[in-house]
Design an enzyme around this catalytic site. Structure first.
Site, short mmCIF file in Angstrom:
data_model
loop_
_atom_site.label_atom_id
_atom_site.label_comp_id
_atom_site.label_asym_id
_atom_site.label_seq_id
_atom_site.Cartn_x
_atom_site.Cartn_y
_atom_site.Cartn_z
N ARG A 1 14.85 12.80 -18.56
CA ARG A 1 16.15 12.47 -19.16
C ARG A 1 16.08 12.56 -20.68
NH1 ARG A 1 17.68 6.66 -17.91
NH2 ARG A 1 15.57 6.68 -17.10
N LYS B 1 12.48 9.40 0.51
CA LYS B 1 13.20 8.31 1.13
C LYS B 1 13.54 7.28 0.05
CE LYS B 1 11.05 4.57 2.30
NZ LYS B 1 10.28 3.92 1.25
N HIS C 1 6.02 9.49 3.57
CA HIS C 1 4.64 9.78 3.20
C HIS C 1 3.63 9.24 4.21
CE1 HIS C 1 4.49 5.74 1.39
NE2 HIS C 1 3.19 5.85 1.44
N LYS D 1 -0.47 10.69 5.98
CA LYS D 1 -1.76 9.97 5.99
C LYS D 1 -2.62 10.53 7.11
CE LYS D 1 0.07 5.59 4.23
NZ LYS D 1 -0.65 5.19 3.04
N GLU E 1 1.50 -5.82 2.78
CA GLU E 1 1.07 -5.46 1.42
C GLU E 1 0.87 -6.74 0.63
OE1 GLU E 1 3.16 -1.77 -0.23
OE2 GLU E 1 4.74 -2.82 0.84
N ASP F 1 13.27 -0.30 3.52
CA ASP F 1 12.19 0.31 2.73
C ASP F 1 11.01 0.72 3.62
OD1 ASP F 1 10.92 0.95 0.19
OD2 ASP F 1 9.63 -0.79 0.52
N HIS G 1 8.85 4.28 7.81
CA HIS G 1 7.40 4.36 8.08
C HIS G 1 7.02 3.76 9.44
CE1 HIS G 1 7.24 5.54 3.99
NE2 HIS G 1 7.15 4.35 3.43
N LYS H 1 5.91 -7.86 1.89
CA LYS H 1 5.26 -7.80 0.57
C LYS H 1 4.69 -9.17 0.26
CE LYS H 1 7.53 -3.90 -1.44
NZ LYS H 1 6.49 -2.87 -1.37
C1 BG6 Z 1 6.92 3.10 0.03
C2 BG6 Z 1 7.73 1.86 -0.20
O1 BG6 Z 1 7.62 4.02 0.82
O2 BG6 Z 1 5.70 2.75 0.69
C3 BG6 Z 1 6.95 0.85 -1.00
O3 BG6 Z 1 8.93 2.21 -0.88
C4 BG6 Z 1 5.62 0.56 -0.34
O4 BG6 Z 1 7.69 -0.36 -1.15
C5 BG6 Z 1 4.88 1.86 -0.04
O5 BG6 Z 1 4.85 -0.24 -1.23
C6 BG6 Z 1 3.64 1.59 0.77
O6 BG6 Z 1 2.90 2.77 0.86
P1 BG6 Z 1 1.36 2.72 1.13
O7 BG6 Z 1 0.98 4.15 1.29
O8 BG6 Z 1 0.73 2.06 -0.07
O9 BG6 Z 1 1.18 1.91 2.36
#
Ligand code: BG6
Length: 488
Positions: free
Chosen positions: A48, A147, A177, A181, A215, A234, A239, A339
């Protein structure tokens, strides 16, 4: 493995954002250094702000030094990689500002072009429309969508419609993502290349499945985003449901992208909808209050800077999922994610049933049913928990639980990060590990009624202390079914 021959131009919209600097650029550094991306390919970050190329290089170098392992950075690799880095200033919402990007891309009209949308989804449509305005969408172009794609079914359809005006479905790569993995991909390898699991993999032998993504981190500077989304949107909608699909799906007829995705979407369509008071008995939502992670005191969610004082966002969600099909009828899948939990721990537990009749004397040792433990984080491992005889001369045969383990040797080569795998698949044009539009929308369709019931306060938002294993109501939820969360 085949290394890349064709050069590509990879444009990262939001190139100076956290995801780009923390994950995408380090992944590209590895791919470039290991020659998976052809020499000469460019990585073009958009910003930006007005940033000179030298300033951009200094920033990227600083972040690579921070995020890579010390032995992964070398001056020689940096020399090569940095020579291919570019930066352009543009304002995502203003098509006139894309001229510098257009000039750069036009230098190589035939190249594969990858447009990575590492931005808020509200910009996806305007960025695609600007690319179209400058005629930058060629048949060899692909767009990558991060996402979350929407906050619910309607907003996700709107985003998908906007992007579909300019890109064909085959050019759209929706990232989750977790699918990149290695251990998540290993689920398919484990299930479909080992005959021993196939006859066991159903309600005949499996009691239930648990999927946990805990987490210890909090919001990591993403409060503006997170406060609008929460744990369900999220983590669970994408996931965790994707992991559930890989565990529950039927064998695809090949690894071709649509064959795999057809099987996953069938699972999503079989998820039992929530009706009546299901939401109050089968879901839990909670947020953390102040506490400690290890020895470090941490704030509660509502005290975090940037969180709205009236926020009702959940930082923890647990849910019992039932799958209405022949294979899984009667086998609950328990999902939970939060979290600021005691520790980082992502794992899938396949809990088998008890043996039908016990011939061993009850000597005070519990005879545990078999359990397959697939750990993704902090370490990747696969363990099959089994009962075996204790080697001793006692009169009675005593048993104990031991694990058969499938772990990579300690000196094995580095496991590539999820984003390396996924970015390389986009360059290669392989969409197998990306979500098709109907997958994303079917997941939202199932999740929406839960979110609506939560918004209507049909399920009370509970508290848990930061650094704990989550709210007691999540323990009560699974215990009502006569089961318990697996904690090692
Ligand atoms: C992301 C979330 O998609 O995945 C985050 O937006 C989360 O909030 C993260 O912390 C966790 O990814 P990983 O690979 O660290 O388990």
């Amino acid at each position: 493995m085949k290394k890349m021959e064709n050069e590509s131009d990879i444009v990262i919209f939001g190139g100076h954002g956290d995801l780009s600097l923390r994950k995408l650029i380090p992944a590209l550094y590895h791919l470039y250094s290991d020659e998976y991306i052809a020499k000469g390919s460019r990585v073009i970050a958009t910003s930006r702000h007005k940033v000179s190329r030298d300033e951009h290089l200094a920033l990227v170098r600083e972040k690579l030094l921070y995020f890579l392992e010390p032995n992964e950075f070398s001056e020689e690799k940096w020399e090569n990689f940095s020579s291919q880095l570019e930066v352009v200033q543009l304002d995502l919402g203003h098509k006139e500002s894309y001229e510098a990007l257009s000039n750069l891309l036009r230098e190589y009209p035939e190249r594969i072009r990858i447009y990575y949308m590492s931005t808020a989804p509200s910009f996806f449509g305007s960025a695609c429309s600007a690319l179209h305005y400058w005629s930058l969408i060629t048949p060899a172009s692909r767009v990558v969508l991060e996402k979350p794609i929407g906050r619910d079914l309607i907003s996700s359809q709107k985003i998908n419609d906007e992007v579909a005006e300019y890109f064909k479905e085959s050019q759209i790569y929706r990232i989750d993502h977790y699918l990149g993995k290695d251990t998540v991909q290993n689920i398919m390898a484990l299930r479909f290349s080992n005959m021993m699991f196939m006859p066991l993999w159903s309600n005949q032998n499996i009691d239930h499945v648990q999927i946990t993504a805990a987490e210890s981190v909090g919001l990591e500077g993403r409060q503006t985003y997170y406060d609008d989304y929460g744990a369900m949107r999220d983590m669970i909608q994408n996931h965790l449901l994707q992991m559930l699909c890989l565990i529950a799906m039927e064998p695809p007829c090949s690894l071709e992208a649509n064959n795999v995705r057809d099987e996953k979407v069938k699972v999503l369509r079989s998820l039992r909808p929530f009706e009546g008071d299901d939401v109050s008995t089968k879901t839990v939502r909670a947020r953390y209050t102040s506490g400690a992670i290890g020895t470090q005191a941490v704030k509660g969610y509502l005290e975090e800077e940037g969180v709205k004082p009236e926020s009702m966002t959940e930082t923890f969600a647990a849910i019992r999922v039932d799958i209405d099909n022949w294979r899984w009828n009667g086998v609950p899948f328990y999902l939970r994610s939060g979290k600021r939990m005691a520790k980082r721990n992502t794992e899938i537990i396949i809990q088998f049933k008890e043996v039908p009749y016990q011939i061993f004397p009850n000597t005070g040792h519990t005879i545990s049913p078999n359990r397959l433990v697939i750990s993704l984080q902090p370490d990747e491992s696969i363990k099959m928990m089994m009962m075996t005889k204790i080697p001793e001369l006692s009169e009675q045969m005593n048993l104990h639980e031991m694990s058969l383990e499938l772990n990579m040797p300690k000196n094995a080569p580095r496991t590539p990060a999820a984003y390396e795998r996924l970015l390389l698949d986009v360059v290669r044009g392989n969409p197998t590990l990306f979500m098709r539009r109907d997958e994303v929308e079917t997941a939202w369709k199932w999740v929406d009624p839960i979110l609506q019931a939560w918004e209507a306060n049909e399920v009370k938002l509970k508290n848990y202390s930061a650094g704990s294993d989550g709210p007691t109501s999540a323990i009560a939820m699974i215990e009502r079914d006569g089961r318990s969360w697996y904690e090692e």
